[in-house]
Design a protein around this motif. Structure first.
Motif, PDB file in Angstrom:
ATOM      1  N   GLN A  34       0.833  -1.204   0.000  1.00 62.17           N
ATOM      2  CA  GLN A  34       0.000   0.000   0.000  1.00 62.17           C
ATOM      3  C   GLN A  34       0.868   1.254   0.000  1.00 62.17           C
ATOM      4  O   GLN A  34       0.502   2.271  -0.598  1.00 62.17           O
ATOM      5  CB  GLN A  34      -0.927  -0.015   1.208  1.00 62.17           C
ATOM      6  N   MET A  35       2.025   1.195   0.661  1.00 67.60           N
ATOM      7  CA  MET A  35       2.959   2.325   0.639  1.00 67.60           C
ATOM      8  C   MET A  35       3.418   2.609  -0.790  1.00 67.60           C
ATOM      9  O   MET A  35       3.422   3.767  -1.235  1.00 67.60           O
ATOM     10  CB  MET A  35       4.182   2.014   1.512  1.00 67.60           C
ATOM     11  N   GLU A  36       3.803   1.560  -1.518  1.00 69.11           N
ATOM     12  CA  GLU A  36       4.254   1.736  -2.898  1.00 69.11           C
ATOM     13  C   GLU A  36       3.137   2.315  -3.757  1.00 69.11           C
ATOM     14  O   GLU A  36       3.357   3.227  -4.566  1.00 69.11           O
ATOM     15  CB  GLU A  36       4.722   0.383  -3.448  1.00 69.11           C
ATOM     16  N   GLN A  37       1.909   1.815  -3.581  1.00 70.43           N
ATOM     17  CA  GLN A  37       0.781   2.308  -4.371  1.00 70.43           C
ATOM     18  C   GLN A  37       0.454   3.759  -4.030  1.00 70.43           C
ATOM     19  O   GLN A  37       0.199   4.575  -4.924  1.00 70.43           O
ATOM     20  CB  GLN A  37      -0.432   1.405  -4.125  1.00 70.43           C
ATOM     21  N   GLN A  40       2.815   6.331  -5.538  1.00 63.21           N
ATOM     22  CA  GLN A  40       2.675   6.511  -6.971  1.00 63.21           C
ATOM     23  C   GLN A  40       1.350   7.138  -7.389  1.00 63.21           C
ATOM     24  O   GLN A  40       1.234   7.650  -8.501  1.00 63.21           O
ATOM     25  CB  GLN A  40       2.820   5.166  -7.677  1.00 63.21           C
ATOM     26  N   SER A  41       0.345   7.105  -6.517  1.00 60.32           N
ATOM     27  CA  SER A  41      -0.997   7.519  -6.942  1.00 60.32           C
ATOM     28  C   SER A  41      -1.511   8.796  -6.282  1.00 60.32           C
ATOM     29  O   SER A  41      -2.400   9.457  -6.835  1.00 60.32           O
ATOM     30  CB  SER A  41      -2.009   6.390  -6.671  1.00 60.32           C
ATOM     31  N   LEU A  42      -0.986   9.173  -5.116  1.00 63.94           N
ATOM     32  CA  LEU A  42      -1.507  10.339  -4.400  1.00 63.94           C
ATOM     33  C   LEU A  42      -0.865  11.637  -4.901  1.00 63.94           C
ATOM     34  O   LEU A  42       0.215  11.636  -5.493  1.00 63.94           O
ATOM     35  CB  LEU A  42      -1.251  10.194  -2.901  1.00 63.94           C
ATOM     36  N   ASN A  43      -1.557  12.751  -4.636  1.00 67.04           N
ATOM     37  CA  ASN A  43      -1.008  14.087  -4.884  1.00 67.04           C
ATOM     38  C   ASN A  43      -0.521  14.628  -3.541  1.00 67.04           C
ATOM     39  O   ASN A  43      -1.327  14.831  -2.625  1.00 67.04           O
ATOM     40  CB  ASN A  43      -2.079  15.001  -5.476  1.00 67.04           C
ATOM     41  N   TYR A  44       0.790  14.852  -3.420  1.00 70.49           N
ATOM     42  CA  TYR A  44       1.327  15.208  -2.108  1.00 70.49           C
ATOM     43  C   TYR A  44       2.633  15.987  -2.228  1.00 70.49           C
ATOM     44  O   TYR A  44       3.265  16.031  -3.280  1.00 70.49           O
ATOM     45  CB  TYR A  44       1.547  13.958  -1.256  1.00 70.49           C
ATOM     46  N   GLU A  45       2.995  16.605  -1.108  1.00 70.37           N
ATOM     47  CA  GLU A  45       4.260  17.332  -0.990  1.00 70.37           C
ATOM     48  C   GLU A  45       4.922  16.929   0.311  1.00 70.37           C
ATOM     49  O   GLU A  45       4.274  16.864   1.361  1.00 70.37           O
ATOM     50  CB  GLU A  45       4.034  18.840  -1.015  1.00 70.37           C
ATOM     51  N   LEU A  46       6.233  16.644   0.257  1.00 71.78           N
ATOM     52  CA  LEU A  46       6.999  16.255   1.433  1.00 71.78           C
ATOM     53  C   LEU A  46       8.186  17.189   1.618  1.00 71.78           C
ATOM     54  O   LEU A  46       8.877  17.510   0.652  1.00 71.78           O
ATOM     55  CB  LEU A  46       7.549  14.833   1.283  1.00 71.78           C
ATOM     56  N   ASP A 119       8.857  -4.050  -5.157  1.00 73.32           N
ATOM     57  CA  ASP A 119       7.753  -4.994  -5.328  1.00 73.32           C
ATOM     58  C   ASP A 119       7.779  -5.942  -4.132  1.00 73.32           C
ATOM     59  O   ASP A 119       8.546  -6.909  -4.100  1.00 73.32           O
ATOM     60  CB  ASP A 119       7.912  -5.765  -6.635  1.00 73.32           C
ATOM     61  N   PHE A 120       6.933  -5.683  -3.138  1.00 73.13           N
ATOM     62  CA  PHE A 120       6.998  -6.446  -1.895  1.00 73.13           C
ATOM     63  C   PHE A 120       6.396  -7.839  -2.028  1.00 73.13           C
ATOM     64  O   PHE A 120       6.720  -8.729  -1.240  1.00 73.13           O
ATOM     65  CB  PHE A 120       6.334  -5.653  -0.767  1.00 73.13           C
ATOM     66  N   GLN A 121       5.554  -8.041  -2.997  1.00 72.24           N
ATOM     67  CA  GLN A 121       5.070  -9.390  -3.250  1.00 72.24           C
ATOM     68  C   GLN A 121       6.223 -10.269  -3.729  1.00 72.24           C
ATOM     69  O   GLN A 121       6.353 -11.435  -3.356  1.00 72.24           O
ATOM     70  CB  GLN A 121       3.939  -9.362  -4.281  1.00 72.24           C
ATOM     71  N   GLN A 122       7.072  -9.714  -4.551  1.00 76.93           N
ATOM     72  CA  GLN A 122       8.262 -10.415  -5.014  1.00 76.93           C
ATOM     73  C   GLN A 122       9.244 -10.650  -3.870  1.00 76.93           C
ATOM     74  O   GLN A 122       9.799 -11.752  -3.702  1.00 76.93           O
ATOM     75  CB  GLN A 122       8.924  -9.595  -6.117  1.00 76.93           C
ATOM     76  N   LEU A 123       9.468  -9.626  -3.042  1.00 78.65           N
ATOM     77  CA  LEU A 123      10.446  -9.709  -1.961  1.00 78.65           C
ATOM     78  C   LEU A 123      10.035 -10.681  -0.863  1.00 78.65           C
ATOM     79  O   LEU A 123      10.889 -11.159  -0.102  1.00 78.65           O
ATOM     80  CB  LEU A 123      10.672  -8.323  -1.361  1.00 78.65           C
ATOM     81  N   THR A 165      -2.593   7.668   5.186  1.00 77.46           N
ATOM     82  CA  THR A 165      -2.272   7.729   3.759  1.00 77.46           C
ATOM     83  C   THR A 165      -1.373   6.590   3.292  1.00 77.46           C
ATOM     84  O   THR A 165      -1.289   6.326   2.095  1.00 77.46           O
ATOM     85  CB  THR A 165      -1.557   9.051   3.427  1.00 77.46           C
ATOM     86  N   ARG A 166      -0.658   5.929   4.213  1.00 74.86           N
ATOM     87  CA  ARG A 166       0.329   4.888   3.933  1.00 74.86           C
ATOM     88  C   ARG A 166       1.616   5.434   3.325  1.00 74.86           C
ATOM     89  O   ARG A 166       2.469   4.662   2.877  1.00 74.86           O
ATOM     90  CB  ARG A 166      -0.235   3.795   3.018  1.00 74.86           C
ATOM     91  N   LEU A 167       1.787   6.746   3.296  1.00 74.78           N
ATOM     92  CA  LEU A 167       3.053   7.299   2.835  1.00 74.78           C
ATOM     93  C   LEU A 167       4.148   7.045   3.879  1.00 74.78           C
ATOM     94  O   LEU A 167       3.879   7.067   5.084  1.00 74.78           O
ATOM     95  CB  LEU A 167       2.928   8.801   2.587  1.00 74.78           C
TER      96      LEU A 167
END
Length: 318
Positions: A34-37, A40-46, A119-123, A165-167
């Protein structure tokens, strides 16, 4: 010493991750996916800092999705202005004293932990994702997960994920003794549609042309390692001549999707000697054998790099 680090800088670079059959992931693995998704998908600033033994960097990262295309900006906040811009699959670099240029890529990896895009499914076939609990980072409640290689041959991570947010708000890279090698830490962040407005100007921005990377063609090397850590797969191999050293170098690149390293073999010369160098996450192990210089360079503990170097078979065809 300088020629070694020059060679290292030329021999290391971005690796394409190999494909491995997917495995079932734990609940903590699902959080990391969910962190990876989210990244890549949210609009954010860090606003964040990177802390390592080389010092502290202060940076700002903006990310937005416009018309199904990713736009991002990474800006160094202190010192000379250094900026990296992503528009779709083009990454453009702007640095003082250098002509701007672009390279193909799916995301900005400079100063951002590559873990974010793994790719955590792979890892899951080679790593354990261990839940640690909850705590607060940047005034946000976070889920904490530790990432540990099952065979104990690699470094480990601890990740703090914003519960909403899972960020990732903090990522620590730890050596095998549990000491922190690097830390990525968010100071403040915002997730809202306003970031999209700030990034819209990049849609029509005049960015530098993309550099073409020459294809060296198929290469077949006569040597290979007898051992690599579980899950490490060969990404590519090549043969080139380094201008500063004026000698041919043969390389194999490996990655497990989280850490990477290269094995480089070249003719030994009068200046060649066995050495172990380490700076932060990167280890350089050099051995001399049969008039060959064997150099292992990568994100590995020194004991793992030495084991790989010791296993190199210089005379076995592929």
């Amino acid at each position: 010493m300088k020629h070694i680090w020059y060679a290292v800088s030329l021999l290391t670079g971005c690796l394409l991750y190999p494909s491995i059959a997917p495995a079932q992931t734990s609940a903590s693995g699902a959080l990391l996916q969910q962190m990876e998704q989210a990244s890549q998908s949210l609009n954010y600033e860090l606003a964040f800092i990177n802390v390592s033994r080389l010092g502290i960097e202060s940076l700002r990262y903006r990310h937005a999705v416009l018309d199904n295309k990713i736009y991002a900006q990474l800006l160094q906040m202190d010192g000379p202005r250094r900026e990296i811009i992503q528009r779709g699959n083009d990454i453009s670099y702007f640095e003082p004293g250098l002509e701007p240029f672009s390279l193909p890529g799916k995301h900005i990896i400079d100063a951002l932990p590559s873990l974010i895009y793994a790719d955590f499914q792979q890892l899951a076939s080679y790593y354990d994702f261990v839940p640690v609990g909850r705590t607060r980072i940047a005034d946000q409640l976070c889920e904490v997960v530790r990432i540990v290689a099952r065979d104990g041959t690699r470094y480990s991570y601890i990740v703090w994920l914003d519960s909403e947010t899972r960020l990732p708000l903090r990522i620590d890279l730890l050596d095998r003794d549990g000491e922190t090698l690097e830390q990525y830490r968010v100071v403040s962040f915002a997730v809202d549609e306003g970031v999209r407005g700030l990034m819209q100007g990049l849609q029509k921005a005049n960015l530098p042309p993309s550099l073409s990377v020459p294809d060296s063609g198929p290469v077949k090397l006569s040597w290979q390692p007898g051992w690599v850590p579980a899950g490490m797969r060969e990404v590519s191999q090549n043969r080139r001549t380094l201008p500063a050293l004026n000698k041919p170098v043969e390389s194999r690149l490996y990655s497990d999707g989280l850490f990477s390293f290269s094995v480089n073999v070249s003719p030994a010369d009068k200046g060649s000697s066995a050495q172990l160098l380490r700076t932060g996450r990167r280890t350089v192990q050099i051995e001399i054998r049969d008039n060959k210089e064997i150099m292992v360079v990568g994100e590995l503990p020194p004991t793992t790099a030495k084991r790989i170097a010791d296993s190199i078979n210089l005379g076995t065809p592929q």
